[in-house]
Design a protein around this motif. Sequence first.
Motif, PDB file in Angstrom:
ATOM      1  N   GLY A  14       0.740  -1.118   0.106  1.00  0.00           N
ATOM      2  CA  GLY A  14       0.035   0.002  -0.156  1.00  0.00           C
ATOM      3  C   GLY A  14       0.970   1.351   0.136  1.00  0.00           C
ATOM      4  O   GLY A  14       0.398   2.377  -0.547  1.00  0.00           O
ATOM      5  N   LEU A  15       1.839   1.142   0.615  1.00  0.00           N
ATOM      6  CA  LEU A  15       2.815   2.318   0.741  1.00  0.00           C
ATOM      7  C   LEU A  15       4.038   2.403  -0.328  1.00  0.00           C
ATOM      8  O   LEU A  15       4.898   3.365  -0.225  1.00  0.00           O
ATOM      9  N   GLY A  16       4.442   1.389  -0.808  1.00  0.00           N
ATOM     10  CA  GLY A  16       5.141   0.927  -1.925  1.00  0.00           C
ATOM     11  C   GLY A  16       6.656   1.088  -1.295  1.00  0.00           C
ATOM     12  O   GLY A  16       7.445   1.881  -1.605  1.00  0.00           O
ATOM     13  N   ALA A  17       6.645   0.696  -0.144  1.00  0.00           N
ATOM     14  CA  ALA A  17       7.970   0.509   0.852  1.00  0.00           C
ATOM     15  C   ALA A  17       8.771  -0.750   0.633  1.00  0.00           C
ATOM     16  O   ALA A  17       8.463  -1.710   0.066  1.00  0.00           O
ATOM     17  N   GLY A  18      10.005  -0.720   0.897  1.00  0.00           N
ATOM     18  CA  GLY A  18      10.921  -1.824   0.988  1.00  0.00           C
ATOM     19  C   GLY A  18      10.784  -2.680   2.153  1.00  0.00           C
ATOM     20  O   GLY A  18      10.325  -2.196   3.240  1.00  0.00           O
ATOM     21  N   SER A  19      11.089  -3.908   2.098  1.00  0.00           N
ATOM     22  CA  SER A  19      11.049  -4.898   3.018  1.00  0.00           C
ATOM     23  C   SER A  19      11.693  -4.467   4.486  1.00  0.00           C
ATOM     24  O   SER A  19      11.360  -4.696   5.365  1.00  0.00           O
ATOM     25  N   ASP A  20      12.847  -3.934   4.112  1.00  0.00           N
ATOM     26  CA  ASP A  20      13.674  -3.298   5.368  1.00  0.00           C
ATOM     27  C   ASP A  20      12.785  -2.080   6.019  1.00  0.00           C
ATOM     28  O   ASP A  20      12.702  -2.107   7.280  1.00  0.00           O
ATOM     29  N   ASP A  21      12.443  -1.377   5.266  1.00  0.00           N
ATOM     30  CA  ASP A  21      11.457  -0.236   5.709  1.00  0.00           C
ATOM     31  C   ASP A  21      10.176  -0.548   6.383  1.00  0.00           C
ATOM     32  O   ASP A  21      10.051   0.151   7.715  1.00  0.00           O
ATOM     33  N   VAL A  22       9.580  -1.446   5.938  1.00  0.00           N
ATOM     34  CA  VAL A  22       8.443  -1.714   6.460  1.00  0.00           C
ATOM     35  C   VAL A  22       8.380  -2.234   7.955  1.00  0.00           C
ATOM     36  O   VAL A  22       7.616  -2.270   8.797  1.00  0.00           O
ATOM     37  N   ALA A  23       9.494  -3.038   8.267  1.00  0.00           N
ATOM     38  CA  ALA A  23       9.801  -3.512   9.548  1.00  0.00           C
ATOM     39  C   ALA A  23       9.738  -2.522  10.677  1.00  0.00           C
ATOM     40  O   ALA A  23       9.353  -2.595  11.751  1.00  0.00           O
TER      41      ALA A  23
END
Length: 524
Positions: A51-60
């Motif tokens: 939904g936010l177009g984030a990377g996997s590291d950022d979403v944590a």
Amino acid sequence: MATAAVAGALPADQSMGKRKMIAFFAMVFGMFMSILDIQIVSASLAEIQAGLGAGSDDVAWVQTSYLIAEVIMIPLSGTLARILSTRVLFSICAAGFTIASALCATATNIEQMIVYRAIQGFIGGGMIPSVFAAAFTIFPPSKRAVVSPIIGLVATLAPTIGPTVGGYLSHAFSWHWLFLVNIVPGILVTAVAWSMIDFDEPEMSLWKKFDWWGLLSMGLFLGSLEYVLEEGNNKDWFSDEHIVLGTVAMAAGAVVFFWRAFRVEFPVVDLRAFANRNFAFGSLFSFVMGIGLYGLTYLYPLYLGRIRGYDSLMIGETMFVSGLAMFLTAPVAGMLSNRLDPRVMMAIGFFGFALGTYLMTGLTGDWDFYELLIPQILRGCSMMLCMVPINNIALGTLPPARIRNASGLFNLTRNLGGAVGLAVINTMLTQRSDEHYARLSEHLSYGNPAALDWLGSVGANYDSFGLDGGAVALQKLSGMVTQQSWLLSFIDVFMALTVLFAGLILLVMLISKPSAQAGGGGGH
């Protein structure tokens, strides 16, 4: 003085006034929302990431930022409650949490979401210790059998059902509802808290003595500690410069914080509560319960997702058993707390927990709802049997003037236990799975006829479909070894947890029996 007001709130009469009960249940619901929101996003991070177009590291960081902010506020809340009064602090926290929840739902990028989640965690963290403090100051000791199971249930049930609730909301509606669901209850809790709470009076004069350097050093110490524990395993610990810097900041913050805690007249956190032996042991048990509570809430979904391939809703439906077991055990734990020595209750609970994790050491790749049923029931029932006496032992024998500060410390130990537990569990899983993979691979050399036969027959099968059978067969064999190595590492972790909880049974014997069933309430 607030201390006098709190002391006066322990009446000789045994009635629980309607106004007090309404205010208390509003506070309990606020605490439920705050603790639920730690885990509500855990099963839905993929949806938020998309939904936010984030990377996997950022979403944590959607989860990490909340935890770091909350862990700073929890011990601070006792001091703020003393300065502002419970009514003002809780109302501000409930209103701020509601506004932050609305902001999270409107986030359009990952940076906004992380900031809003940090605000939500910090403000929401103030509601948790306030409930524990209220339970042990406004109600007479004879009512602990009713009140203690309620807060014990909420503190353990909320993180357990968080993934279930989150998985359902994001499936049925969208990830925005993980946060929108807080708004109406948040407004109601704020209104009831403002109009009904009247437990104590503010001491605004204490602002002049407030230790701002102590606050900054505590924020640096606890924030860095939470960051290092959360991110350490992903970044391979001290081979990453951010983890090294975080550790240095943590050490510097700790030195200043502890120095000021024992030197200034009005410290941010009063650590003298640890001089009470039962509070010190209760906090230690709370720390270990944090490992069990958050560790298993992480391990079960990880197994179901990684080995069984379940989605967040299926994981939630499987995990619901633990929550149901806790809910049904709460009234039983309340009744037993009046009849049994709390040390016996804790020993039974720790044994049940150890038995549940020991059963999980028979884990295979085919385990499903029914195989996980008994371990989950044991976990849920044992958690409640432990939490009620731990709460009573830790907070039940402290003087009322100490309880607000002590409840923040007590809740902090549970959250830190969870953070330490997850860091150790993640590191164990990574290291042990690598070791098991290397060991299993040794047996799959070209000198093993069984392995060669398997590769030959599977390869021939894929060759008949026009594929490169040899390459596909090797890929499949590697996948099987990876899965088995993960399973073996899960078994190692469950065995370690079994040893940990079995060891606690011995530690229970060191506690002195609390007078009046852990409920002196006054100045023991």
